[in-house]
Design an enzyme around this catalytic site. Sequence first.
Site, mmCIF file in Angstrom:
data_model
loop_
_atom_site.group_PDB
_atom_site.id
_atom_site.type_symbol
_atom_site.label_atom_id
_atom_site.label_comp_id
_atom_site.label_asym_id
_atom_site.label_seq_id
_atom_site.Cartn_x
_atom_site.Cartn_y
_atom_site.Cartn_z
ATOM 1 N N ILE A 53 0.838 -1.214 0.000
ATOM 2 C CA ILE A 53 0.000 0.000 0.000
ATOM 3 C C ILE A 53 0.868 1.257 0.000
ATOM 4 C CG2 ILE A 53 -1.765 1.290 1.249
ATOM 5 C CD1 ILE A 53 -2.748 -1.451 2.348
ATOM 6 N N ALA B 131 -4.059 2.933 8.045
ATOM 7 C CA ALA B 131 -3.380 1.704 8.493
ATOM 8 C C ALA B 131 -4.185 1.046 9.612
ATOM 9 C CB ALA B 131 -1.958 2.039 8.922
ATOM 10 N N ASP C 108 -9.266 6.691 8.303
ATOM 11 C CA ASP C 108 -10.139 5.570 7.924
ATOM 12 C C ASP C 108 -10.167 4.517 9.025
ATOM 13 O OD1 ASP C 108 -11.753 4.174 5.901
ATOM 14 O OD2 ASP C 108 -10.087 2.758 5.804
ATOM 15 N N GLU D 57 -13.601 0.861 16.724
ATOM 16 C CA GLU D 57 -14.436 0.861 15.513
ATOM 17 C C GLU D 57 -15.684 0.025 15.779
ATOM 18 O OE1 GLU D 57 -12.033 -0.388 12.179
ATOM 19 O OE2 GLU D 57 -10.559 1.178 12.528
ATOM 20 N N HIS E 125 -13.503 2.798 7.842
ATOM 21 C CA HIS E 125 -12.644 1.639 7.537
ATOM 22 C C HIS E 125 -13.084 0.957 6.234
ATOM 23 C CE1 HIS E 125 -9.786 -1.551 9.396
ATOM 24 N NE2 HIS E 125 -9.766 -1.620 8.069
#
Length: 320
Positions: A161, A236, A261, A266, A285
């Site tokens: 990435i 990440a 993100d 989460e 995410h």
Amino acid sequence: MTTTSTPFNVLVTAEHWAPEAQAVVQQAGGQIHFMAEPITAQNLAERLAQTGAQALVLRGSKPVSAAVLRAAPALRIVAKNGAGVDSVDMEAARTQGVAVAVAQAANAPAVAEHALALMLALVRQLPQLDQQVRAGGWAGSNWQGRDFRGSTVGIVGYGAIGRATAQLAAALGAKVLVLRPAGQADGFDCEPDLRQLLPRVDILSLHCPLTEQTRGLIGANELALLRPGSLLINTARGPVVDEAALLAALESGHLGGAGLDTFDIEPLPQGHPLARLPQVLLTPHVAGVTRQAALRVATLTATNIVDHLAGRPLPAGHLL
Ligand SMILES: NC(=O)C1=CN([C@@H]2O[C@H](COP(=O)(O)OP(=O)(O)OC[C@H]3O[C@@H](n4cnc5c(N)ncnc54)[C@H](O)[C@@H]3O)[C@@H](O)[C@H]2O)C=CC1
Ligand SMILES: O=C(O)C(=O)CO
């Protein structure tokens, strides 16, 4: 067509998986089992024991702890339907002889595009401009934006990435500085010392895995080393950044903005202070989740399982 010698069971930590990936497993003699949310270490252990699964398809960050692995004596491979395996107890997997595989690079183009989208939106202050127009404002020629071209983008984590992000940023005229031992990375300048890299970048983009070494890698001291007005992009994992320190750096104005993100918790809890800041762009995410990437990731995950169970070596970087 790939085949294994004996029938096998595959447990997916979700209620769905791409039909194309299911076909790869089924054609090789595998039977697929699904799990409904919420998935905990306890119900995952129970379901693994109940299905006698030889392979676990890990969708999302479900806890594959030592206890979960102990409950699954038949398990031979944990195949991440993606890249990050921070929810897997790697030491326990090694001890138990369970392989851990990733769908290496399959979602890299999607995450890189997302990181770049966050960078451009923040540099051009799109969230603020959008809000202004919706509220009846019209800055017009009184507005002064800034160029992305010519910015220096720092890349932490130069894997699939990080490399794809560096290439996209460079294609739009940014300078790229990679955190890596001396020398060059595909023509990009490298800096081996994070503390030396930070004051040299306008945008810091994180692409390393979450490990014991990278947890809290970007804390108050590191944020203070960034130039005033710099931007932070985190696609990440949340805990790579000290979230309280990030909030403080944004609130003080030292950091110009953040594109996030991934988060400590989460989904991001309702009313989270980050969500009150207009200079922060938040996405749930989804950086790696495009239709194309999801299909590549799922079919590669299925192929990893079938190949490993059949005793065929996986391509470099897939088996951790
Ligand atoms: N937001 C999203 O939707 C997604 C997030 N990710 C995250 O991105 C991470 C990276 O994914 P890939 O590029 O596919 O993995 P990769 O394994 O190809 O690259 C990771 C790179 O980070 C480097 N690295 C490891 N520790 C480091 C450290 N302490 N300092 C600097 N570099 C370090 C490694 O040497 C490697 O080059 C994943 O582990 C995952 O956490 C991945 C896919 C989707
Ligand atoms: O691939 C990963 O690690 C993810 O974060 C999934 O989107």
